[in-house]
Design a protein around this motif. Structure first.
Motif, PDB file in Angstrom:
ATOM      1  N   GLY A 122       0.794  -1.272   0.214  1.00  0.00           N
ATOM      2  CA  GLY A 122      -0.026   0.088   0.114  1.00  0.00           C
ATOM      3  C   GLY A 122       0.811   1.367  -0.112  1.00  0.00           C
ATOM      4  N   PHE A 123       0.213   2.250  -0.163  1.00  0.00           N
ATOM      5  CA  PHE A 123       0.863   3.746   0.094  1.00  0.00           C
ATOM      6  C   PHE A 123       1.409   3.886   1.552  1.00  0.00           C
ATOM      7  CE2 PHE A 123      -1.858   4.427  -3.421  1.00  0.00           C
ATOM      8  CZ  PHE A 123      -1.196   5.017  -4.649  1.00  0.00           C
ATOM      9  N   VAL A 124       2.580   4.521   1.630  1.00  0.00           N
ATOM     10  CA  VAL A 124       3.134   4.691   2.834  1.00  0.00           C
ATOM     11  C   VAL A 124       3.474   6.259   3.017  1.00  0.00           C
ATOM     12  CG1 VAL A 124       5.143   4.473   4.636  1.00  0.00           C
ATOM     13  CG2 VAL A 124       4.277   2.569   3.123  1.00  0.00           C
ATOM     14  N   ILE A 125       2.950   7.056   4.183  1.00  0.00           N
ATOM     15  CA  ILE A 125       3.086   8.217   4.479  1.00  0.00           C
ATOM     16  C   ILE A 125       4.372   8.485   5.313  1.00  0.00           C
ATOM     17  CG2 ILE A 125       2.203  10.526   5.141  1.00  0.00           C
ATOM     18  CD1 ILE A 125      -0.711   9.304   4.664  1.00  0.00           C
ATOM     19  N   ASN A 126       5.221   9.357   4.826  1.00  0.00           N
ATOM     20  CA  ASN A 126       6.676   9.436   5.679  1.00  0.00           C
ATOM     21  C   ASN A 126       6.597  11.127   5.873  1.00  0.00           C
ATOM     22  OD1 ASN A 126       7.725   6.750   6.260  1.00  0.00           O
ATOM     23  ND2 ASN A 126       8.082   6.912   4.089  1.00  0.00           N
ATOM     24  N   VAL A 127       6.753  11.561   7.330  1.00  0.00           N
ATOM     25  CA  VAL A 127       6.827  12.869   7.372  1.00  0.00           C
ATOM     26  C   VAL A 127       8.171  13.198   7.925  1.00  0.00           C
ATOM     27  CG1 VAL A 127       5.947  14.931   8.700  1.00  0.00           C
ATOM     28  CG2 VAL A 127       4.449  12.828   8.132  1.00  0.00           C
ATOM     29  N   ASP A 128       9.145  14.058   7.329  1.00  0.00           N
ATOM     30  CA  ASP A 128      10.244  14.539   7.723  1.00  0.00           C
ATOM     31  C   ASP A 128      10.127  15.695   8.408  1.00  0.00           C
ATOM     32  OD1 ASP A 128      12.873  15.293   7.732  1.00  0.00           O
ATOM     33  OD2 ASP A 128      13.172  15.243   5.576  1.00  0.00           O
ATOM     34  N   THR A 129      10.210  15.744   9.692  1.00  0.00           N
ATOM     35  CA  THR A 129       9.875  16.987  10.383  1.00  0.00           C
ATOM     36  C   THR A 129      10.965  17.777  10.509  1.00  0.00           C
ATOM     37  OG1 THR A 129      10.542  15.850  12.554  1.00  0.00           O
ATOM     38  CG2 THR A 129       8.352  15.848  12.124  1.00  0.00           C
ATOM     39  N   THR A 130      12.295  17.441  10.104  1.00  0.00           N
ATOM     40  CA  THR A 130      13.489  18.361  10.129  1.00  0.00           C
ATOM     41  C   THR A 130      13.518  19.165   8.845  1.00  0.00           C
ATOM     42  OG1 THR A 130      14.852  16.534   8.967  1.00  0.00           O
ATOM     43  CG2 THR A 130      14.995  16.791  11.328  1.00  0.00           C
ATOM     44  N   ASN A 131      12.790  18.717   7.621  1.00  0.00           N
ATOM     45  CA  ASN A 131      12.834  19.490   6.649  1.00  0.00           C
ATOM     46  C   ASN A 131      11.513  19.769   6.242  1.00  0.00           C
ATOM     47  OD1 ASN A 131      15.805  19.389   5.825  1.00  0.00           O
ATOM     48  ND2 ASN A 131      15.208  17.159   5.027  1.00  0.00           N
ATOM     49  N   ASN A 132      10.342  19.483   7.111  1.00  0.00           N
ATOM     50  CA  ASN A 132       8.936  19.966   6.644  1.00  0.00           C
ATOM     51  C   ASN A 132       8.441  19.500   5.419  1.00  0.00           C
ATOM     52  OD1 ASN A 132       9.130  21.021   9.338  1.00  0.00           O
ATOM     53  ND2 ASN A 132       9.045  23.178   8.537  1.00  0.00           N
TER      54      ASN A 132
END
Length: 129
Positions: free
Chosen positions: A97-107
């Motif tokens: 399935g689709f995977v969401i990854n949030v990179d909080t250092t680079n927004n």
């Protein structure tokens, strides 16, 4: 019913076996050229559809983060809060399935297919306080 059946006269001839074999060979060659092109086009269309879907997911996740400040984004949260209608299924890879990854250092929100898949879409977000 027999009005369309026409008997061959002695001077008329039907197709010979060689002519029929030549026609079948030509059709085989055309099919050998057309089928792989069609299959490749169909696969590319599925990949392009997945890229467009990933872009929509990334934009919805970025809006969710901007609105709520919550960087722990899941499909359940996006659907419950009406950012998406439902969790989409990839067209090109039915096993992952689709995977969401949030990179909080680079927004940045990145969306891929499967946990180790390459990124299909990236959207930058900014939390406004």
């Amino acid at each position: 019913m027999a009005w369309f059946v026409k008997a061959l006269n002695k001077d008329e001839k039907g197709f010979t076996l060689i002519e029929l074999i030549v026609v079948i060979a030509i059709l085989g060659i055309l099919a050998a050229i057309a089928v792989p092109r069609y299959t490749g086009t169909l696969n590319q269309a599925k990949v392009n559809a997945d890229k467009a879907t990933a872009q929509t997911i990334a934009e919805a996740a970025a809006r969710y983060i901007t609105d709520t400040g919550d960087t722990n984004v899941t499909f359940t949260k996006l659907v419950q809060n009406k950012y998406l209608d439902a969790q989409p299924t990839p067209q090109s890879d039915k096993t992952n399935g689709f995977v969401i990854n949030v990179d909080t250092t680079n927004n940045v929100v990145n969306v891929s297919i499967g946990p180790n898949g390459s990124t299909l879409a990236s959207v930058k977000y900014e939390i406004i306080q």
